[in-house]
Design a protein around this motif. Structure first.
Motif, mmCIF file in Angstrom:
data_model
loop_
_atom_site.group_PDB
_atom_site.id
_atom_site.type_symbol
_atom_site.label_atom_id
_atom_site.label_comp_id
_atom_site.label_asym_id
_atom_site.label_seq_id
_atom_site.Cartn_x
_atom_site.Cartn_y
_atom_site.Cartn_z
ATOM 1 N N PRO A 34 0.819 -1.228 0.000
ATOM 2 C CA PRO A 34 0.000 0.000 0.000
ATOM 3 C C PRO A 34 0.843 1.264 0.000
ATOM 4 C CG PRO A 34 -0.892 -1.596 1.539
ATOM 5 C CD PRO A 34 0.394 -2.171 1.062
ATOM 6 N N VAL A 35 0.409 2.234 -0.785
ATOM 7 C CA VAL A 35 1.108 3.524 -0.823
ATOM 8 C C VAL A 35 0.618 4.386 0.335
ATOM 9 C CG1 VAL A 35 1.414 3.429 -3.319
ATOM 10 C CG2 VAL A 35 -0.633 4.519 -2.354
ATOM 11 N N PRO A 36 1.454 5.281 0.851
ATOM 12 C CA PRO A 36 1.037 6.148 1.959
ATOM 13 C C PRO A 36 -0.164 7.005 1.571
ATOM 14 C CG PRO A 36 3.419 6.209 1.688
ATOM 15 C CD PRO A 36 2.873 5.487 0.496
ATOM 16 N N ILE A 37 -1.048 7.259 2.522
ATOM 17 C CA ILE A 37 -2.199 8.133 2.281
ATOM 18 C C ILE A 37 -2.109 9.411 3.104
ATOM 19 C CG2 ILE A 37 -3.700 6.183 1.719
ATOM 20 C CD1 ILE A 37 -4.972 6.519 4.499
ATOM 21 N N GLY A 38 -0.984 9.573 3.818
ATOM 22 C CA GLY A 38 -0.813 10.769 4.636
ATOM 23 C C GLY A 38 0.547 10.762 5.290
ATOM 24 N N GLY A 39 0.725 11.656 6.260
ATOM 25 C CA GLY A 39 1.987 11.752 6.961
ATOM 26 C C GLY A 39 3.009 12.524 6.159
ATOM 27 N N THR A 40 4.290 12.210 6.392
ATOM 28 C CA THR A 40 5.389 12.875 5.704
ATOM 29 C C THR A 40 6.268 11.823 5.043
ATOM 30 O OG1 THR A 40 6.862 12.776 7.633
ATOM 31 C CG2 THR A 40 5.385 14.687 7.467
ATOM 32 N N ALA A 41 7.278 12.286 4.319
ATOM 33 C CA ALA A 41 8.187 11.347 3.664
ATOM 34 C C ALA A 41 8.928 10.497 4.688
ATOM 35 C CB ALA A 41 9.178 12.113 2.787
ATOM 36 N N ASN A 42 9.266 11.077 5.835
ATOM 37 C CA ASN A 42 9.984 10.333 6.868
ATOM 38 C C ASN A 42 9.049 9.549 7.782
ATOM 39 O OD1 ASN A 42 12.512 11.244 6.026
ATOM 40 N ND2 ASN A 42 12.348 13.110 7.264
ATOM 41 N N GLN A 43 7.798 9.997 7.889
ATOM 42 C CA GLN A 43 6.823 9.334 8.753
ATOM 43 C C GLN A 43 5.523 9.115 7.977
ATOM 44 O OE1 GLN A 43 7.039 8.162 11.887
ATOM 45 N NE2 GLN A 43 9.183 8.723 12.131
ATOM 46 N N PRO A 44 5.544 8.226 6.969
ATOM 47 C CA PRO A 44 4.331 8.014 6.170
ATOM 48 C C PRO A 44 3.258 7.279 6.954
ATOM 49 C CG PRO A 44 6.016 6.418 5.566
ATOM 50 C CD PRO A 44 6.668 7.374 6.515
ATOM 51 N N LEU A 45 2.003 7.512 6.565
ATOM 52 C CA LEU A 45 0.864 6.841 7.174
ATOM 53 C C LEU A 45 0.161 6.006 6.115
ATOM 54 C CD1 LEU A 45 -0.619 9.759 9.339
ATOM 55 C CD2 LEU A 45 0.773 7.827 10.122
ATOM 56 N N PHE A 46 -0.273 4.811 6.519
ATOM 57 C CA PHE A 46 -0.897 3.868 5.599
ATOM 58 C C PHE A 46 -2.320 3.549 6.051
ATOM 59 C CE2 PHE A 46 3.636 3.250 5.807
ATOM 60 C CZ PHE A 46 4.036 3.159 4.483
ATOM 61 N N ARG A 73 -8.799 4.238 15.028
ATOM 62 C CA ARG A 73 -9.957 5.072 14.710
ATOM 63 C C ARG A 73 -9.797 6.462 15.333
ATOM 64 N NH1 ARG A 73 -12.864 5.819 10.689
ATOM 65 N NH2 ARG A 73 -12.969 3.540 10.450
ATOM 66 N N LEU A 74 -9.240 6.543 16.545
ATOM 67 C CA LEU A 74 -8.992 7.851 17.147
ATOM 68 C C LEU A 74 -7.993 8.644 16.313
ATOM 69 C CD1 LEU A 74 -8.706 7.277 21.022
ATOM 70 C CD2 LEU A 74 -10.579 8.332 19.766
ATOM 71 N N LYS A 75 -7.029 7.944 15.711
ATOM 72 C CA LYS A 75 -5.991 8.630 14.950
ATOM 73 C C LYS A 75 -6.529 9.304 13.691
ATOM 74 C CE LYS A 75 -2.024 6.825 14.164
ATOM 75 N NZ LYS A 75 -0.980 5.831 13.771
ATOM 76 N N THR A 76 -7.729 8.958 13.273
ATOM 77 C CA THR A 76 -8.287 9.632 12.095
ATOM 78 C C THR A 76 -8.533 11.116 12.365
ATOM 79 O OG1 THR A 76 -10.566 9.044 12.725
ATOM 80 C CG2 THR A 76 -9.395 7.520 11.264
ATOM 81 N N ALA A 77 -8.460 11.519 13.633
ATOM 82 C CA ALA A 77 -8.599 12.942 13.966
ATOM 83 C C ALA A 77 -7.427 13.754 13.425
ATOM 84 C CB ALA A 77 -8.699 13.121 15.479
ATOM 85 N N GLY A 78 -6.292 13.079 13.116
ATOM 86 C CA GLY A 78 -5.110 13.781 12.632
ATOM 87 C C GLY A 78 -4.168 14.126 13.770
ATOM 88 N N ASP A 79 -2.885 14.305 13.447
ATOM 89 C CA ASP A 79 -1.876 14.548 14.469
ATOM 90 C C ASP A 79 -2.176 15.781 15.310
ATOM 91 O OD1 ASP A 79 -0.436 12.331 13.928
ATOM 92 O OD2 ASP A 79 1.148 13.324 12.782
ATOM 93 N N LEU A 80 -2.638 16.856 14.675
ATOM 94 C CA LEU A 80 -2.848 18.106 15.406
ATOM 95 C C LEU A 80 -3.989 18.002 16.415
ATOM 96 C CD1 LEU A 80 -2.342 20.741 12.559
ATOM 97 C CD2 LEU A 80 -0.720 20.012 14.315
ATOM 98 N N ARG A 81 -4.970 17.141 16.138
ATOM 99 C CA ARG A 81 -6.119 17.019 17.038
ATOM 100 C C ARG A 81 -6.135 15.702 17.801
ATOM 101 N NH1 ARG A 81 -10.809 16.642 15.452
ATOM 102 N NH2 ARG A 81 -11.782 17.906 17.071
ATOM 103 N N LEU A 82 -5.025 14.951 17.736
ATOM 104 C CA LEU A 82 -5.009 13.647 18.383
ATOM 105 C C LEU A 82 -5.123 13.771 19.902
ATOM 106 C CD1 LEU A 82 -4.821 10.621 18.030
ATOM 107 C CD2 LEU A 82 -2.322 10.813 17.980
ATOM 108 N N GLY A 83 -4.445 14.770 20.463
ATOM 109 C CA GLY A 83 -4.544 14.975 21.907
ATOM 110 C C GLY A 83 -5.969 15.271 22.329
#
Length: 584
Positions: A34-46, A73-83
């Motif tokens: 699977p190709v990354p669907i988010g994140g960064t080049a150093n920290q891709p998300l699948f 499922r919680l992580k779908t909030a995104g890094d900025l709103r994960l907390g």
């Protein structure tokens, strides 16, 4: 944009039971990964569904627990709103209004029903801290426990920079102690409040900037514990120039830690104790010299203790009519933090221990760096004791016969031994929470170093008691338990052998060899396929003794490496400052 739950490379490795290197190999060698669907080049998300489908297609076993599904499922909030998402999960579990999406709320609720609200929430918090380890600074559990112990039986404890509540969790003794906390991050404050509430603690946690908007002004505590942010230049220097908290001097712009020290002192009653972590440079920086001197003259600064990675300052707010002490405790405990508590108790009782005269410090640079003040007799004794331990730690390798041709022996596998009843396999309960509790827990670090159980946990269903002779394995280490005691921790597998037919050291040696060969493989290491010779118990024990000697040699090399570094440091210090002298 996809709204699938996402995983990073570490999550995929944990899901499939392999190392991160294996995931990197999969991505490099399989074009259909699977190709990354988010994140960064150093920290891709699948995408989790895509990864699951790929693993199924290639026949790679994996397990997505309920806890992992809730977390992803919680992580779908995104890094900025994960907390915020983790904080909202806490609100849900404590019956407060929550903004979680329906599917998130359903999974979190199901996780709590299955494992209990506290265990479920600690699992989510643990995952959150792992995901944001670079942004979130968390006090080490052993240091937090030490700090709380040193301030004694205070009825009210304040942490003005409480983060996600680590220090206050260690202070939550369940005996009616009142806990107060303030944290700049609203989500972290909410997480801390939930963790304490789920433990039944009497806690008041607020969010806000403690320097500019002190939530507990005029509300003195019996003790303060604090692990403040280091090197934070925007702490409010301009706005707070005339603040009454600076009784010992205006903190320099580049010394925010000295602002936190004085903030903490204003929050304890006269005679109350403060335990605060500080950067090592704060004990000697020229800019903070005047404040250090004033703290010493007033009798407020009582101890500076060097710990691995930071210093611990212990302070007592001066009480009217009491004569300031003439000595301050300065202790280097980087090699052995267990010496801190007895040294502190002895100092409070009669001024004994590694106390340094305050008048000598004031006459110099007010340099309180612990390594500089190690007394002559202590340094000499430490050098001699370390040298003796270094020499005694030596170990010899087994005397092994070299064969011209490898032995051709009948073989079996671990899976066959399990089927035949010679080996049983156990693991800890899913998402077992390790942090505090009455039960000692064997951790992966304990297995790696051969240490006794260092974790703590509360009693729950499915715990596995560790016994002498058990073979315990992590992803990177295998060890035969000699003393037993405690329960099996997460990320570990326990193999219990029928000692009448199988030698545990024999099994451990082959497991370790197979695991080390598979660490860079591109497929999942299947322990059950590990091959070992089918030989009589007497011959197994001969192999087991050789494997045991190799394990002893490895432990000795680790110990001598650590002792050698200490020996070098003590020798350099002693020879250059006159505490040691070459033999004639």
């Amino acid at each position: 944009m996809s709204h699938d739950p996402t995983l990073n490379a570490g999550d995929i490795a944990r899901l499939a039971g392999v190392g991160r290197a294996a995931v990197s190999n999969w991505r490099r060698r399989h074009e259909d990964f699977p190709v990354p669907i988010g994140g960064t080049a150093n920290q891709p998300l699948f995408s989790l569904p895509q990864v699951e489908e790929w693993l199924r297609r290639y026949g790679k076993s994996y397990q997505v627990s309920l806890g992992d599904r809730a977390w992803q499922r919680l992580k779908t909030a995104g890094d900025l709103r994960l907390g915020q998402a983790v904080a909202q999960a806490g609100a849900l579990l404590t019956s407060e209004e929550s903004d979680l999406e329906p599917e998130q709320a359903e999974l979190v609720s199901e996780l709590a029903e299955r494992h209990g609200a506290l265990t479920a929430y600690e699992f989510l918090v643990e995952r959150y801290l792992e995901a944001h380890s670079r942004q979130l600074s968390v006090t080490r559990d052993d240091v937090a426990e030490l700090m709380v112990t040193l301030v004694g039986d205070a009825r009210t404890v304040l942490d003005p920079a409480c983060g996600v509540g680590t220090l206050l969790l260690h202070a939550a003794t369940g005996d009616g102690r009142r806990l107060l906390g303030q944290e700049l991050s609203e989500s972290s404050a909410s997480i801390a409040a939930t963790r304490l509430r789920l433990r039944g603690a009497d806690a008041t946690i607020t969010s806000g900037d403690a320097m500019r908007h002190d939530a507990f002004a005029g509300e003195p505590a019996d003790a303060v514990v604090c692990d403040p942010p280091f090197n934070e230049r925007a702490w409010g220097y301009e706005e707070l120039v005339g603040d009454p908290r600076w009784a010992y001097g205006l903190p320099p712009r580049g010394e925010p830690e000295l602002a936190w020290v004085q903030h903490c002192l204003t929050h304890v009653r006269p005679g109350g104790l403060v335990a605060i972590l500080m950067p090592p440079a704060a004990a000697s920086r020229k800019a903070g010299r005047r404040i250090r001197a004033n703290l010493l003259r007033a009798g407020a600064l009582r101890a500076v203790v060097a710990l691995p990675g930071s210093d611990l300052w212990l302070l007592r707010r001066p009480a009217a009519g009491r004569r300031p002490p003439s000595d301050v405790l300065i202790l280097d405990a980087t090699a052995d933090p267990s010496v801190v508590e007895p040294a502190w108790r002895a100092y409070l009782r009669d001024g004994a221990g590694q106390a340094v005269r305050i008048i000598d410090l004031l006459a110099d640079e007010v340099d309180m760096t612990p390594a500089r003040h190690q007394r002559r007799e202590d340094l000499g004794r430490a050098f001699a004791e370390t040298r003796d331990r270094f020499l005694a730690a030596a170990a010899t390798p087994p005397d092994l016969k070299v064969l011209e041709q490898p032995l051709d022996q009948p073989a079996t596998t671990v899976g066959d031994l399990i089927k035949e009843g010679l080996v049983s396999v156990s693991q800890a309960p899913p998402r077992m929470a390790v942090g505090d509790g009455e039960l000692p827990v064997l951790t992966a670090d304990d297995v790696a170093t051969g240490s006794p159980p260092s974790g703590r946990a509360t009693s729950q269903r499915g715990l596995v008691a560790v016994q002498p002779g058990d073979v315990v394995a992590s992803y990177s280490s295998v060890r035969v338990i000699s003393d037993g005691g405690g329960v099996l921790g997460p990320q570990l597998t326990l193999y219990r052998v029928d000692a009448r037919r199988l030698d545990p050291d024999f099994l451990a040696g082959f497991l370790r060899a197979a695991g080390s060969r598979a660490t860079t493989g591109s497929s999942r290491f299947d322990v059950r396929r590990t091959r070992l010779p089918r030989i009589p118990l007497k011959e197994q024990r001969a192999y087991g003794e050789a494997f045991r000697q190799l394990a002893t040699l490895e432990d000795a090399l680790r110990e001598t490496s650590e002792l050698g570094q200490t020996l070098i440091r003590l020798g350099l210090d002693g020879l250059t400052d006159g505490h040691l002298h070459p033999q004639s």
